[in-house]
Scaffold this motif. Sequence first.
Motif, PDB file in Angstrom:
ATOM      1  N   LEU A 185       8.676   6.515   0.632  1.00 20.49           N
ATOM      2  CA  LEU A 185       7.694   5.902   1.524  1.00 20.49           C
ATOM      3  C   LEU A 185       7.089   4.665   0.887  1.00 20.49           C
ATOM      4  O   LEU A 185       6.807   3.676   1.562  1.00 20.49           O
ATOM      5  CB  LEU A 185       6.595   6.905   1.878  1.00 20.49           C
ATOM      6  CG  LEU A 185       7.008   7.910   2.947  1.00 20.49           C
ATOM      7  CD1 LEU A 185       5.965   8.992   3.069  1.00 20.49           C
ATOM      8  CD2 LEU A 185       7.198   7.225   4.280  1.00 20.49           C
ATOM      9  N   GLY A 186       6.875   4.726  -0.416  1.00 15.95           N
ATOM     10  CA  GLY A 186       6.366   3.560  -1.115  1.00 15.95           C
ATOM     11  C   GLY A 186       7.314   2.379  -0.952  1.00 15.95           C
ATOM     12  O   GLY A 186       6.898   1.249  -0.700  1.00 15.95           O
ATOM     13  N   ILE A 187       8.619   2.661  -1.085  1.00 14.17           N
ATOM     14  CA  ILE A 187       9.622   1.605  -0.927  1.00 14.17           C
ATOM     15  C   ILE A 187       9.641   1.088   0.510  1.00 14.17           C
ATOM     16  O   ILE A 187       9.705  -0.122   0.746  1.00 14.17           O
ATOM     17  CB  ILE A 187      11.022   2.122  -1.316  1.00 14.17           C
ATOM     18  CG1 ILE A 187      11.068   2.416  -2.811  1.00 14.17           C
ATOM     19  CG2 ILE A 187      12.101   1.112  -0.955  1.00 14.17           C
ATOM     20  CD1 ILE A 187      12.344   3.062  -3.266  1.00 14.17           C
ATOM     21  N   TYR A 207       2.955   3.052  -6.410  1.00 12.10           N
ATOM     22  CA  TYR A 207       3.076   1.992  -5.404  1.00 12.10           C
ATOM     23  C   TYR A 207       1.684   1.515  -5.025  1.00 12.10           C
ATOM     24  O   TYR A 207       0.968   2.202  -4.283  1.00 12.10           O
ATOM     25  CB  TYR A 207       3.832   2.504  -4.168  1.00 12.10           C
ATOM     26  CG  TYR A 207       5.240   2.876  -4.516  1.00 12.10           C
ATOM     27  CD1 TYR A 207       5.552   4.180  -4.904  1.00 12.10           C
ATOM     28  CD2 TYR A 207       6.267   1.935  -4.518  1.00 12.10           C
ATOM     29  CE1 TYR A 207       6.834   4.519  -5.279  1.00 12.10           C
ATOM     30  CE2 TYR A 207       7.550   2.272  -4.880  1.00 12.10           C
ATOM     31  CZ  TYR A 207       7.829   3.564  -5.261  1.00 12.10           C
ATOM     32  OH  TYR A 207       9.105   3.908  -5.631  1.00 12.10           O
ATOM     33  N   ASN A 226       0.551  -0.518  -2.967  1.00 16.34           N
ATOM     34  CA  ASN A 226       0.177  -0.759  -1.581  1.00 16.34           C
ATOM     35  C   ASN A 226      -0.385   0.471  -0.881  1.00 16.34           C
ATOM     36  O   ASN A 226      -1.068   0.349   0.130  1.00 16.34           O
ATOM     37  CB  ASN A 226       1.325  -1.378  -0.777  1.00 16.34           C
ATOM     38  CG  ASN A 226       2.624  -0.639  -0.998  1.00 16.34           C
ATOM     39  OD1 ASN A 226       2.608   0.528  -1.351  1.00 16.34           O
ATOM     40  ND2 ASN A 226       3.731  -1.326  -0.811  1.00 16.34           N
ATOM     41  N   GLN A 244       7.219   1.009   2.570  1.00 15.95           N
ATOM     42  CA  GLN A 244       6.052   0.162   2.781  1.00 15.95           C
ATOM     43  C   GLN A 244       6.293  -1.206   2.199  1.00 15.95           C
ATOM     44  O   GLN A 244       5.922  -2.223   2.777  1.00 15.95           O
ATOM     45  CB  GLN A 244       4.824   0.771   2.099  1.00 15.95           C
ATOM     46  CG  GLN A 244       4.143   1.854   2.878  1.00 15.95           C
ATOM     47  CD  GLN A 244       2.932   2.351   2.148  1.00 15.95           C
ATOM     48  OE1 GLN A 244       1.869   1.779   2.254  1.00 15.95           O
ATOM     49  NE2 GLN A 244       3.089   3.407   1.392  1.00 15.95           N
ATOM     50  N   GLU A 245       6.906  -1.226   1.023  1.00 16.97           N
ATOM     51  CA  GLU A 245       7.146  -2.518   0.371  1.00 16.97           C
ATOM     52  C   GLU A 245       8.105  -3.377   1.169  1.00 16.97           C
ATOM     53  O   GLU A 245       7.997  -4.602   1.157  1.00 16.97           O
ATOM     54  CB  GLU A 245       7.709  -2.289  -1.040  1.00 16.97           C
ATOM     55  CG  GLU A 245       6.623  -2.092  -2.071  1.00 16.97           C
ATOM     56  CD  GLU A 245       7.172  -1.727  -3.432  1.00 16.97           C
ATOM     57  OE1 GLU A 245       8.395  -1.815  -3.640  1.00 16.97           O
ATOM     58  OE2 GLU A 245       6.370  -1.357  -4.293  1.00 16.97           O
TER      59      GLU A 245
END
Lengths: 500, 396, 408
Positions: free
Chosen positions: A442-444, B145, B147, A446-447
Amino acid sequence: MIKTDVIIIGGGSTGCGIARDLALRDIPHCLIEKGDFAAGATGACQGLLHSGGRYAVNDPEAAAECISENMILRKIGIKCVEQTGGLFVRLPGDSKRFRDMFLKSCEETGISTEVLSPSRALELVPSLSPSLEEAIKVPDCSIDPFRLCMLNITSSQKRGGEILTHNRVIDIIREHGRCVGVKVQEESTSEVREIRGKIIVNAAGAWGDNIASLAGSTVPMTLSKGSLIVTNHRLTNMVINRLRPSSDGDIIVPNEAVCLAGTTSITVTDPDSSDVDPAEVDIIATQAQQLLPEFVTTRLIRTYAGVRPLLKADGGDDRKISRSFKIMDHKNGMFSIMGGKLTTYRLMAEKISDRVMEALGLKTRCRTAELPLEGQEELSGYPLCNRLKILENIVCECELVTADEVEKVAREIGTRHIGDIQHRTRLGMGPCQGGFCTYRALGIMQETGKMTPEASMQVLREFLQRRFKGIKPALWGDQLREEQLVESICLGILGMEQGQ
Amino acid sequence: MSGTYDVVIIGGGMSGMMAAVALADMGRKIAVVSRGDPVCCLSTGCIDVLAAGNDPLEGIGSLPDNHPYRLVGKDTLTASLEMFRTVMSEECGAYVGDVNANRRILTPLGRHKVTCLVPATMEFADFHSDEYIHVISFNEMKDFYPNYITSRYKNSGCSIFDAGISTTMSIAERFENRQFLEAFISWLKGLDIPEGRIAIPAVLGMHFAVNVYNEISVELGRKVFEIPTLPPSMPGLRLFGGLKNALLKRGVDLYWGKEIYSVEKSGGQIEAVTLAGAGRSARVQGNAFILATGSFVSGGLHASMDAATETAFDLPVYLPGKRKSWFNDDFFAPGHAIEKSGICVDQSFRPVDSRIENLFVCGSILAFSEVMKYGCGHGMAIATGVAAANVCGELA
Amino acid sequence: MNLDFQHCIRCTICVANCPVSRVNPDFPGPKQAGPDAERFRSDNKTSIDKWIRLCNQCKRCEVSCPYGVNPAQIILREQVQYGGKHFRPLASRVFANNYWLGAVNSVIAPIVNRLAPMKFIKRILNIFGISTYLPFPQFHIHTLSRSWRWKGRRESRKKVVLFYGCFLNYNRPDLGRDVRDFLASLGLRVIMPRQVCCGLPALGNGDIETARKFARKNARILAGYIDKGYDVIYTCTSCGLALTQDYPGILEVPHGRKVSENSYNLHEYVLKLMEEHYIEPVFEPFRRKVAYHIPCHLRALGIGYPAAGLFAKIPGLEIVILEDNCCGLSGSYGFKRSNEDTAVRLGITAARAVKDIDPDMLVSDCGACRMQLAHFSGIPAVDPSEILIKSLTTGFEDSRGRVKGRKL
């Protein structure tokens, strides 16, 4: 509004197969699927590319279809079919008469068999029960149903096919008694669109009757739920079947780095039935133990269930229903296809596409058996150990999925569903069941800008709930420990339930 | 190696180690037997006492009667937390906080988690949502992360430092290198961060994190704080390392990496445990024993298809029904029934329904501790460990 | 198929304890290399995971795993499998046969000792994949195998075999003889029988066949003595690991169990003699501040730190135990160019921990640790037995009745 020639409802193996078939015949088409590909029975099957042995005695027609398609698919789908071979194992107490009938029926159907002594069988599969009486080798294979669907769709996309996933058919448009189109609703935006076409193909599997009723037709079916359990690792590198009349829990299939053991057969009325009863888990585990004794101590990482769209039966055991398929022409511009198996998807697609071509007045012939599936070059193949060559930038350590893969898929399909990433990369399908890697994925996403932060929290939450549902029926031993760890990470470290 | 001790503690986690400290300070000869490193290595490194309310000590009164905190009493709880703070200030740096007031730390999801005592590196993690925070991350670091956080706080910014390496452990190791630290600090200074706090994932070193943290804070003249990460969790590892050094300093014998192979009993007493391993087994004899092996995760309890067993001494285990009732359908429901599972003890921390007289039980293996539900993990471990040690120390 | 890897719940505690993965990004860590990768090895027709050789088998992952998964053992099996299927580089072959290398070097010791520090020799060695950042240890002609085998009174109640290992044999035979004489002075009958390399260097370099050959020979000899009532004593902690874990384990040596159950670390044995009141020692003061670096393999042996137990009895001796760092040399691991960077980084970190406590001297049971840490810290390094011998007997009689003492 989209205008096309053929509208295909359903993105399971049949629907995807039809899309490929029509694409290769240059017929414009639009495929609509309410979830991601293989959302129905295809995604909940046991991943077995049948040799047909299982049906040879009681359903020779289906068996013949199976062996013929088996030979075709292993040729055209090298990267999604693992040629494991299979064994039919006879344990003490299993009927010798059935065994004789089995060999005879296989021979008549054209399924090659080889009778193996116990010592030879144990050489091939050391984890087999040492008390086995004999084993019969057949050309079973293991197949990845998600990959299969993706590869079929690749052919369609390359030739301009319209593919709409996460879109639900809410109505069939009729004019003068003929089906001329469908209304679809997109899942996240609730936007409604019209798609117009000359012919509608109802390949909606277990939902076939629901879809047909929108056009005032019926598709009589028997719905049969089957549950499966997933083991932590491969106990066998060959498909193991029990040599007896079909019953619960008598197949174990190696699939990627796990084994899928099953299955059960319970008549249901709701095509969305997907709950696994702990009692089913116990039944499957008990049966599997007889074939592979180490199943007793094997860690189970997940359970799942799907609904088989079988041809209508008049009561009796679901297992006795023929696995052959049937095509219905509703005589209103809509065709339905039901029954069949994953193994025969290509044949089903061929037959119904032939009917469609006939209705369109065209003569181009089917070429799906001759041409290899497109898009296989990039996929990691078999044997599994080849994937250990270089480990770099891994996001899902259980299943060796890299950050690049996740990013690529996220960019390509612009999805907000973790499930979509999972089906295409196997992220989160290993022992920790996404406990660690979902946060990373999910972090990826979002990025890459494909997912807003609010959406990602919601997605994470939904994902964890769905995952938990699949794990709960088999939560004991090591998997229970895993679950407590994941819980303490989600709640204790990530603070998922806490305020801002 | 074999030995005879006053007290043998089975389980080298928070509870077992605090019990060992307490007993060693009483002058007893102690051995700690542990199959491996404990689960506290994976934690945030913070001490959760009780999540509900502003004053954790007040909240204890509203807990069910069978909760382990009820056995401990407020005075012992406060004293045990003070003992913990004293030990940590001698080892890897003082813990910050007030046992009467909950505080918050920032999580990698940008949430605020309630806790009570925090390592010095997280002193300033409790910030007002209007205050500006600048989140630092490291290039290609896959376990963090920014963000998630910057999207949640309007008044925030983010910068990425290229450390050349990207795993939590390798970055933490680098921070103990002088040149790396200086390069990092000068890079930070060059960013000209606006007035506010600086948040960094918890990689500021391994053993010497407090020194690294202090230097960064002083050089930048700012409030800096660490954000705990997914495992491997540096604050958790520092917590464990500190306690282990405290044990080594007090001359406690550590039997590490060994499992219990057999138990020798005589009458109502445990005489000794034999540890499995390659070669000769070690025989560890004691006058009294403390069981602090933790719950299912660490293997103190084992769940089979429909039952649960205690793996060291086969004590009777309380279990809330059959497997079907162990978990709610909702993953996020506050407290699954299985959390209640564990060993029931009496006022003296001895297991009920067991004829053994010289065995005491503490930590998350205790029944009804419901650590996730109440947010009381480490606090309960420390309190019951010290309390059990007090009772046991009288006997041994 | 060993199924312990099922128990792994990916807690990453092993990763947190792995020294190599911290400094070498090419090694994915014990969790990934062990239980994670094992799920993909079920159809292991070809081993192509070359990075598996980067694991230095320090066993720290094994000691720290909360559940007994033992990633080091899983990795070792794959290293052996890989070694069997692929061409092993020259450096690996050389170190697998450390025993023969040492034998040759000891015969021409004066020449080897002269040549080793020379730049052009180092360059040649570098080309062959051998790293030369560390000065090579000195070799001696008068090896232990060429020394008196028997020591101590024939009527002694207790009899011991001294398994000295290659390092003492070729590089510190003087210390080996001191240990022999010391044990005899405690009232033991000591023999240093014919013996070969324990086999660990071969195993660590992926050559299980050579390891088994050495192991079988040793086991036969040692078992013979054990049957006659001897206990086996080892000084090198890596030899000890081989004897107690690998002989009955992965090497599957006949008599492996017997050897494993009857082998003792030197200091463990001295403590045992004290516990049984076989000796009533008096410890003379030894006033120093000493940094005791615990070798990784000593932790893995699971016998605690018996030397520390003995040091605690020596008046005036201040010991600071350092067990958190791997020195990095890891036997022959650091002597291979491909691992040089890793070994140097770890050596510098471990040495800094030593220097930070400002000791008078450094002590460690493992010869490799001593070489590595002495080089990077500049602090002289000794074996614990050297301190023990100094304190437990200020002098002891050698075979000719002369009192010997060693100034430290």
